[in-house]
Design a protein around this motif. Sequence first.
Motif, short mmCIF file in Angstrom:
data_model
loop_
_atom_site.label_atom_id
_atom_site.label_comp_id
_atom_site.label_asym_id
_atom_site.label_seq_id
_atom_site.Cartn_x
_atom_site.Cartn_y
_atom_site.Cartn_z
N THR A 1 0.29 9.85 -4.20
CA THR A 1 -0.60 8.92 -4.89
C THR A 1 0.06 7.56 -5.01
OG1 THR A 1 0.27 9.39 -7.11
CG2 THR A 1 -1.51 10.83 -6.28
N ALA A 2 -0.76 6.55 -5.28
CA ALA A 2 -0.23 5.21 -5.51
C ALA A 2 0.69 5.17 -6.73
CB ALA A 2 -1.37 4.22 -5.68
N ALA B 1 4.03 6.45 -5.81
CA ALA B 1 4.68 5.48 -4.94
C ALA B 1 5.22 4.30 -5.74
CB ALA B 1 3.71 5.00 -3.88
N ASN C 1 0.85 -1.19 0.00
CA ASN C 1 0.00 0.00 0.00
C ASN C 1 0.89 1.25 0.00
OD1 ASN C 1 0.71 0.62 2.73
ND2 ASN C 1 -0.95 -0.67 3.49
N ARG C 2 0.27 2.40 -0.10
CA ARG C 2 1.05 3.64 -0.26
C ARG C 2 1.94 3.89 0.95
NH1 ARG C 2 -0.20 9.12 0.68
NH2 ARG C 2 -2.36 8.56 1.18
N GLN C 3 1.43 3.61 2.16
CA GLN C 3 2.24 3.80 3.35
C GLN C 3 3.47 2.89 3.34
OE1 GLN C 3 0.34 2.59 7.00
NE2 GLN C 3 1.98 3.35 8.30
N ASP D 1 -4.17 2.10 -2.43
CA ASP D 1 -4.32 3.30 -1.60
C ASP D 1 -5.76 3.39 -1.09
OD1 ASP D 1 -3.75 5.65 -0.31
OD2 ASP D 1 -3.67 6.90 -2.11
N VAL E 1 0.77 -0.78 -6.19
CA VAL E 1 0.53 -0.04 -4.96
C VAL E 1 -0.96 0.27 -4.85
CG1 VAL E 1 1.05 2.04 -3.63
CG2 VAL E 1 2.84 0.96 -5.02
N SER F 1 -2.74 3.22 -13.83
CA SER F 1 -3.49 3.55 -12.62
C SER F 1 -4.97 3.25 -12.88
CB SER F 1 -3.30 5.03 -12.27
OG SER F 1 -4.00 5.36 -11.08
#
Length: 297
Positions: A207-208, A211, A193-195, A227, A225, A243
């Motif tokens: 944004t993903a 990332a 995930n983005r984190q 989000d 990724v 995306s």
Amino acid sequence: MTSPDILCIGSVLWDIIGRTDGALRARGDVAGRITRIPGGVAMNIAMTLARFGLKPAVLTAIGADPEGDELIAATDALGVSTAYVFRTELPTDRYMAIEDASGLIAAIADAHSLEAAGEAILTPLADGRLGRAQAPWRGPIALDGNLTAGLLEQIAASPLFAEADLRIAPASPGKAERLIPVMRHARATLYVNRQEAGLITGRAADTALEAAQALVAAGAARALVTDGARPAADCARGLEPLSHPARAVQARRVTGAGDTFMAAHLFAETRGADRLQALTRAQDAAAAYVAYEDFHP
């Protein structure tokens, strides 16, 4: 013995999840439901793939205790093979989470048995049952970040994984950095995930897509990724970045959504879907999962 379609390597444990439909404050005591079901990153992926019609097998450590016997039986009943599981004298691992209407509040993962087992869980890949160094496994492998940093580094350089289609998932944000060596494997696809992407690259992204691009710049061969309810992204060396938005739903659960995304994406690609089709199906599967909707790939 029927040969598996895919190997899922990592945590298989009991998920103990308490959930309330309201809001939960610190030190709060509220009514809700508590469930105990087979879980763990590798198991969540394997269960989803079995539901889609594949024949997954798990490589993991499960205690030779009554809880472990129950877990083996429950796993087999879900269509996931435990024929290659390493049974340990340590207690069967567990994961405990608290969720409310806003999502995950807190969680504790007790994966000490898996960590202590180390490379013993990989023995079937070396002794001829699933492969050997001179003729390694050539199919897909889903690998999770509950393995120790040392074992992940070993996997990154091991001839046992040289021909595998390696799909990698973190166990939690706190373990994301463990994946840095193995994400650079030439045949690896990283799912975060983005984190988690920010923890790996050392910088947060808005944004993903940003990332995922940062992960590839940091050495990943390919990165997907997510989000949450925002768009997910797919970036790979030498290919156009992609995306795709998430479908808006009312979230009723959170734990396991990322694993469902990964399993649906992997399944779609094994069935010939192109990158955009696979990303779309993965987003749809994750949305259905958090909303408790049926999903058919």
